[in-house]
Scaffold this motif. Sequence first.
Motif, PDB file in Angstrom:
ATOM      1  N   THR B   4       0.840  -1.538  -0.078  1.00 32.24           N
ATOM      2  CA  THR B   4      -0.078   0.097   0.252  1.00 32.24           C
ATOM      3  C   THR B   4       1.088   1.631   0.243  1.00 32.24           C
ATOM      4  OG1 THR B   4      -0.228   0.081   2.264  1.00 32.24           O
ATOM      5  CG2 THR B   4      -1.962  -1.551   1.105  1.00 32.24           C
ATOM      6  N   THR B   5       0.484   2.691  -0.521  1.00 29.77           N
ATOM      7  CA  THR B   5       1.119   3.317  -1.279  1.00 29.77           C
ATOM      8  C   THR B   5       0.331   4.927   0.212  1.00 29.77           C
ATOM      9  OG1 THR B   5       2.335   3.022  -2.441  1.00 29.77           O
ATOM     10  CG2 THR B   5       2.265   5.265  -2.116  1.00 29.77           C
ATOM     11  N   GLN B   6       0.581   6.013   0.656  1.00 33.28           N
ATOM     12  CA  GLN B   6      -0.760   6.516   1.335  1.00 33.28           C
ATOM     13  C   GLN B   6       0.548   8.012   1.506  1.00 33.28           C
ATOM     14  OE1 GLN B   6      -1.706   3.658   5.275  1.00 33.28           O
ATOM     15  NE2 GLN B   6      -2.034   5.533   5.380  1.00 33.28           N
ATOM     16  N   PRO B   7       0.441   8.767   2.012  1.00 35.33           N
ATOM     17  CA  PRO B   7       0.565  10.053   1.842  1.00 35.33           C
ATOM     18  C   PRO B   7       1.377   9.815   3.493  1.00 35.33           C
ATOM     19  CG  PRO B   7      -1.365  11.015   1.876  1.00 35.33           C
ATOM     20  CD  PRO B   7      -1.493   9.226   1.407  1.00 35.33           C
ATOM     21  N   CYS B  22      -5.506   6.128   0.113  1.00 39.61           N
ATOM     22  CA  CYS B  22      -4.868   5.017   0.327  1.00 39.61           C
ATOM     23  C   CYS B  22      -4.607   4.200  -1.619  1.00 39.61           C
ATOM     24  CB  CYS B  22      -4.305   3.912   0.972  1.00 39.61           C
ATOM     25  SG  CYS B  22      -3.665   2.629   1.284  1.00 39.61           S
ATOM     26  N   SER B  23      -3.240   3.317  -1.610  1.00 40.39           N
ATOM     27  CA  SER B  23      -3.402   2.830  -3.535  1.00 40.39           C
ATOM     28  C   SER B  23      -3.043   1.141  -3.035  1.00 40.39           C
ATOM     29  CB  SER B  23      -1.823   3.693  -4.261  1.00 40.39           C
ATOM     30  OG  SER B  23      -2.575   4.821  -4.644  1.00 40.39           O
ATOM     31  N   HIS B  24      -3.496   0.205  -3.387  1.00 36.70           N
ATOM     32  CA  HIS B  24      -2.650  -0.667  -3.402  1.00 36.70           C
ATOM     33  C   HIS B  24      -3.277  -1.512  -5.112  1.00 36.70           C
ATOM     34  CE1 HIS B  24      -7.149  -0.975  -2.176  1.00 36.70           C
ATOM     35  NE2 HIS B  24      -6.758   0.297  -1.357  1.00 36.70           N
ATOM     36  N   ASN B  25      -2.157  -1.099  -5.783  1.00 36.05           N
ATOM     37  CA  ASN B  25      -2.153  -1.629  -7.077  1.00 36.05           C
ATOM     38  C   ASN B  25      -2.685  -3.436  -7.276  1.00 36.05           C
ATOM     39  OD1 ASN B  25      -2.582   0.924  -8.566  1.00 36.05           O
ATOM     40  ND2 ASN B  25      -0.591   1.284  -7.632  1.00 36.05           N
ATOM     41  N   ASN B  26      -1.621  -3.453  -6.452  1.00 42.10           N
ATOM     42  CA  ASN B  26      -1.528  -4.874  -6.542  1.00 42.10           C
ATOM     43  C   ASN B  26      -2.788  -5.907  -5.910  1.00 42.10           C
ATOM     44  OD1 ASN B  26      -0.111  -4.778  -7.861  1.00 42.10           O
ATOM     45  ND2 ASN B  26       1.557  -4.764  -6.824  1.00 42.10           N
ATOM     46  N   ILE B  27      -3.796  -5.268  -4.851  1.00 41.65           N
ATOM     47  CA  ILE B  27      -4.242  -5.694  -4.512  1.00 41.65           C
ATOM     48  C   ILE B  27      -5.464  -7.244  -4.971  1.00 41.65           C
ATOM     49  CG2 ILE B  27      -6.413  -4.411  -5.243  1.00 41.65           C
ATOM     50  CD1 ILE B  27      -7.775  -4.459  -2.646  1.00 41.65           C
ATOM     51  N   ALA B  28      -5.744  -8.439  -4.230  1.00 42.25           N
ATOM     52  CA  ALA B  28      -5.935  -9.637  -4.874  1.00 42.25           C
ATOM     53  C   ALA B  28      -7.207  -9.893  -4.523  1.00 42.25           C
ATOM     54  CB  ALA B  28      -5.428 -11.013  -3.911  1.00 42.25           C
ATOM     55  N   THR B  29      -7.831 -10.866  -5.507  1.00 45.00           N
ATOM     56  CA  THR B  29      -9.563 -10.791  -5.134  1.00 45.00           C
ATOM     57  C   THR B  29      -9.697 -11.004  -4.185  1.00 45.00           C
ATOM     58  OG1 THR B  29      -9.202 -11.942  -7.344  1.00 45.00           O
ATOM     59  CG2 THR B  29     -11.796 -12.129  -5.679  1.00 45.00           C
ATOM     60  N   ALA B  84      -3.468  11.712  14.843  1.00 48.70           N
ATOM     61  CA  ALA B  84      -2.802  10.147  14.904  1.00 48.70           C
ATOM     62  C   ALA B  84      -1.891   9.808  13.951  1.00 48.70           C
ATOM     63  CB  ALA B  84      -3.818   9.291  15.232  1.00 48.70           C
ATOM     64  N   VAL B  85      -1.416   8.455  13.914  1.00 49.93           N
ATOM     65  CA  VAL B  85      -1.073   7.539  12.511  1.00 49.93           C
ATOM     66  C   VAL B  85      -1.953   6.725  12.375  1.00 49.93           C
ATOM     67  CG1 VAL B  85       0.986   6.028  11.339  1.00 49.93           C
ATOM     68  CG2 VAL B  85       1.665   7.937  13.270  1.00 49.93           C
ATOM     69  N   TYR B  86      -2.718   7.034  10.955  1.00 58.01           N
ATOM     70  CA  TYR B  86      -3.678   6.130   9.625  1.00 58.01           C
ATOM     71  C   TYR B  86      -3.600   5.390   8.840  1.00 58.01           C
ATOM     72  CZ  TYR B  86      -7.325   8.881  12.430  1.00 58.01           C
ATOM     73  OH  TYR B  86      -7.693  10.025  13.653  1.00 58.01           O
ATOM     74  N   THR B 101       0.485  -6.232   7.373  1.00 58.71           N
ATOM     75  CA  THR B 101       1.534  -5.788   6.817  1.00 58.71           C
ATOM     76  C   THR B 101       1.360  -4.267   6.537  1.00 58.71           C
ATOM     77  OG1 THR B 101       2.338  -7.643   5.695  1.00 58.71           O
ATOM     78  CG2 THR B 101       3.457  -5.554   5.335  1.00 58.71           C
ATOM     79  N   PHE B 102       2.132  -3.686   7.988  1.00 59.07           N
ATOM     80  CA  PHE B 102       1.688  -2.193   8.190  1.00 59.07           C
ATOM     81  C   PHE B 102       2.550  -1.505   7.284  1.00 59.07           C
ATOM     82  CE2 PHE B 102      -1.212  -1.451  11.618  1.00 59.07           C
ATOM     83  CZ  PHE B 102      -1.435  -3.273  12.503  1.00 59.07           C
ATOM     84  N   GLY B 103       2.471  -0.323   6.953  1.00 60.04           N
ATOM     85  CA  GLY B 103       3.322   0.130   5.729  1.00 60.04           C
ATOM     86  C   GLY B 103       3.294   1.560   7.995  1.00 60.04           C
ATOM     87  N   LYS B 104       4.410   2.441   6.827  1.00 59.36           N
ATOM     88  CA  LYS B 104       4.585   3.664   7.646  1.00 59.36           C
ATOM     89  C   LYS B 104       2.906   4.904   8.273  1.00 59.36           C
ATOM     90  CE  LYS B 104       9.209   4.262   5.955  1.00 59.36           C
ATOM     91  NZ  LYS B 104      10.738   4.830   5.993  1.00 59.36           N
ATOM     92  N   GLY B 105       2.102   4.398   7.231  1.00 59.86           N
ATOM     93  CA  GLY B 105       0.939   5.467   7.288  1.00 59.86           C
ATOM     94  C   GLY B 105       0.804   6.298   7.465  1.00 59.86           C
ATOM     95  N   THR B 106      -0.053   6.894   7.660  1.00 64.46           N
ATOM     96  CA  THR B 106       0.250   8.637   7.091  1.00 64.46           C
ATOM     97  C   THR B 106      -0.357   9.649   9.039  1.00 64.46           C
ATOM     98  OG1 THR B 106      -1.516   8.502   5.090  1.00 64.46           O
ATOM     99  CG2 THR B 106      -2.272  10.516   6.514  1.00 64.46           C
ATOM    100  N   LYS B 107       0.237  10.874   9.451  1.00 66.09           N
ATOM    101  CA  LYS B 107       0.494  11.139   9.961  1.00 66.09           C
ATOM    102  C   LYS B 107      -0.439  11.796  10.420  1.00 66.09           C
ATOM    103  CE  LYS B 107       3.095  12.886  13.911  1.00 66.09           C
ATOM    104  NZ  LYS B 107       4.608  13.744  14.794  1.00 66.09           N
ATOM    105  N   LEU B 108      -1.612  12.279  10.531  1.00 65.99           N
ATOM    106  CA  LEU B 108      -2.847  13.257  10.595  1.00 65.99           C
ATOM    107  C   LEU B 108      -2.062  14.932  11.541  1.00 65.99           C
ATOM    108  CD1 LEU B 108      -5.203  14.439   9.711  1.00 65.99           C
ATOM    109  CD2 LEU B 108      -6.569  12.886  10.737  1.00 65.99           C
ATOM    110  N   SER B 109      -2.133  15.302  11.127  1.00 71.54           N
ATOM    111  CA  SER B 109      -2.024  16.815  12.713  1.00 71.54           C
ATOM    112  C   SER B 109      -2.897  17.400  13.005  1.00 71.54           C
ATOM    113  CB  SER B 109      -0.774  17.035  12.122  1.00 71.54           C
ATOM    114  OG  SER B 109       0.157  16.745  12.726  1.00 71.54           O
ATOM    115  N   VAL B 110      -4.065  17.442  13.398  1.00 75.01           N
ATOM    116  CA  VAL B 110      -5.396  18.401  13.172  1.00 75.01           C
ATOM    117  C   VAL B 110      -4.986  19.258  14.371  1.00 75.01           C
ATOM    118  CG1 VAL B 110      -7.722  18.780  14.369  1.00 75.01           C
ATOM    119  CG2 VAL B 110      -7.025  16.780  12.954  1.00 75.01           C
ATOM    120  N   ILE B 111      -5.762  20.492  13.709  1.00 81.03           N
ATOM    121  CA  ILE B 111      -4.526  21.810  14.051  1.00 81.03           C
ATOM    122  C   ILE B 111      -5.999  22.581  14.779  1.00 81.03           C
ATOM    123  CG2 ILE B 111      -3.229  24.417  13.407  1.00 81.03           C
ATOM    124  CD1 ILE B 111      -2.218  22.824  11.219  1.00 81.03           C
ATOM    125  N   PRO B 112      -5.616  23.203  15.616  1.00 79.89           N
ATOM    126  CA  PRO B 112      -7.339  24.046  16.283  1.00 79.89           C
ATOM    127  C   PRO B 112      -7.487  24.920  15.650  1.00 79.89           C
ATOM    128  CG  PRO B 112      -5.449  24.006  17.738  1.00 79.89           C
ATOM    129  CD  PRO B 112      -4.932  23.543  16.361  1.00 79.89           C
TER     130      PRO B 112
END
Lengths: 114, 112
Positions: B4-7, B22-29, B84-86, B101-112
């Motif tokens: 998977t690929t994500q920002p 998230c991109s997962h070009n090789n996802i199986a059936t 958090a990280v998603y 299989t975990f990747g590095k995830g997307t770190k979401l920062s919410v700003i006030p």
Amino acid sequence: EPEVTQTPSHQVTQMGQEVILRCVPISNHLYFYWYRQILGQKVEFLVSFYNNEISEKSEIFDDQFSVERPDGSNFTLKIRSTKLEDSAMYFCASSGGSSNQPQHFGDGTRLSIL
Amino acid sequence: LAKTTQPISMDSYEGQEVNITCSHNNIATNDYITWYQQFPSQGPRFIIQGYKTKVTNEVASLFIPADRKSSTLSLPRVSLSDTAVYYCLVAETGAGSYQLTFGKGTKLSVIP
């Protein structure tokens, strides 16, 4: 909401010693897992366990590691002859008996090897 | 196992809707798409899972196009506590026992 619980939350051990990390999975779940996360790195799969035997393991899970379900509720990870590089967060997870059930994780045990 | 690929990171203001693709070009059936959230020093927390089209629960929606090569997690009206990280993962969850299989995830920062 039922949850996976892990004890202890933090374990400090001298290098070369054995440690046992404990987990109580969600009660009606049948599949159990251990993962680890070295500080700042990705969560890595270690092993899966079903019907009292290992169903899958990664290359990380070598002879130093073992898992056991000693009774109807606990699921343990034993690490023998600990090394400095074993320092990490160790997460237990469980999933239900029917298909397409997500894994639910505990909050982990932080293992520090000195 | 599908990769998977994500920002790496995203920023959002409080109250906004956040979409993480998230991109997962090789996802199986037989693969399902699952999203987890992780706070520092805590275990990954399951958010949502789907196979195709749209899935919605009390915290998020998951949009999956027909080709299943990508998916979008939508968080409505985020708050500071959503920082958090998603992680987007694909796995053959119907197999009973399966490894994630975990990747590095997307770190979401919410700003006030």
